[in-house]
Design an enzyme around this catalytic site. Structure first.
Site, PDB file in Angstrom:
ATOM      1  N   SER A 173      40.623  40.413  39.597  1.00 37.78           N
ATOM      2  CA  SER A 173      40.480  41.050  38.290  1.00 37.78           C
ATOM      3  C   SER A 173      41.205  40.247  37.211  1.00 37.78           C
ATOM      4  CB  SER A 173      40.972  42.497  38.320  1.00 37.78           C
ATOM      5  OG  SER A 173      42.293  42.573  38.797  1.00 37.78           O
ATOM      6  N   GLU A 174      42.338  39.596  37.567  1.00 40.01           N
ATOM      7  CA  GLU A 174      42.990  38.684  36.635  1.00 40.01           C
ATOM      8  C   GLU A 174      43.642  37.516  37.362  1.00 40.01           C
ATOM      9  OE1 GLU A 174      43.020  42.402  33.993  1.00 40.01           O
ATOM     10  OE2 GLU A 174      43.831  42.077  35.996  1.00 40.01           O
ATOM     11  N   THR A 175      43.640  36.384  36.699  1.00 38.09           N
ATOM     12  CA  THR A 175      44.358  35.181  37.106  1.00 38.09           C
ATOM     13  C   THR A 175      45.177  34.735  35.904  1.00 38.09           C
ATOM     14  OG1 THR A 175      42.612  34.514  38.638  1.00 38.09           O
ATOM     15  CG2 THR A 175      44.093  32.783  37.857  1.00 38.09           C
TER      16      THR A 175
END
Length: 276
Positions: free
Chosen positions: A45-47
């Protein structure tokens, strides 16, 4: 071009039951395209990418990417990246950490768990009738089942809907195509005396995140809304991720004008990544 990498599980004391974030250290030499490509490749969902700060008082600068684009702020990446920065030997200038990101400076304090101070809302207030109708269509429910809906946008663009109870939240089978450009959070109360005060779900299909396992930014906005109107107490625990087989636990504490969002963090993968 190799970089130190950590993947940190956030908002769970049990391994693999929170929300992972991939954190790339020393990313000043990376281009926007390289960051975006790696975020698409991880498909988390996030990096995030840790960089040298540019604002006075900041300990580090953070850029946050979903598979669909960059965000000015997000909650679980903030906590996971702070964890990774400290674990790699980062030394804050004061008792707290200060993160620079697209939303400005965000304070992260250390204690039993890491916690960030919720940034100011960029958009607030009740959602209009057309938005409520769009929410109901996206959730495949009737408009009267949306007890209230409020903009709680602190960067990702969240609008949140309050349903009858936690069971109603868990029973949802959303229509992601109908959601279109809505970044939609849904909340319902658990019975009094339960381990968690509320059940939360967060949907952001336009960012290539159909359902996020555990969402710090959304929980921050919900807290700012429902503590202020008296629905929730000044201190509580929120559950999120149940519908995905996770066990996210978000610790919320209102102190004066600040709302702190905290949770457990642990590194699950560490090593190096070659970005070409």
């Amino acid at each position: 071009m190799t970089h130190e990498l950590r993947q940190v599980d956030v908002f769970s004391s049990v391994p693999l039951l929170g929300n992972p974030v991939a954190v790339v250290h020393g990313a000043d030499d990376l281009t926007d395209d390289q960051m975006a490509a790696f975020a698409r490749w991880t498909n988390l969902s996030e990096t995030t990418f840790l960089l040298t700060p540019t604002m006075p008082g900041a300990d580090y600068r953070l850029r946050i990417f979903t598979p669909g684009g960059e965000l000015p702020f997000a909650g679980h990446p903030t906590l996971g990246s702070a964890h990774a920065w400290l674990e790699a030997g980062g030394e804050p200038g004061g008792d707290d950490l200060v993160q620079e990101c697209g939303a400005g400076l965000v304070t992260v304090r250390r204690g039993g768990v890491l916690a960030f101070a919720a940034p100011p809302l960029r958009r607030s207030g009740p959602a209009d009738a057309d938005t409520v109708a769009a929410i109901a269509r996206a959730l495949r429910i009737e408009v009267p089942e949306v007890l209230a809906a409020q903009w709680v946008d602190n960067g990702p663009g969240w609008v949140a809907a309050l349903l009858r109870d936690a069971d109603a939240v868990l029973a949802l089978d959303p229509d992601y195509a109908a959601m279109r450009d809505l970044d939609l959070g849904v909340v319902g109360l658990h019975p009094a005396g339960s381990e968690c005060a509320i059940e939360v779900r967060g949907f952001a299909p336009e960012l290539a995140v159909p359902e996020d396992p555990v969402t710090g930014s959304l929980n921050a906005g919900i807290a700012q809304w429902l503590i202020a109107d008296g629905t929730l107490p000044s201190s509580y625990v929120a559950a999120q991720g149940t519908a995905l087989g996770r066990a996210g636990r978000v610790q919320v504490q209102a102190e004066g004008d600040d709302i702190w969002i905290g949770g457990e963090t642990r590194t699950t993968i560490s090593g190096r990544v070659d970005l070409g």
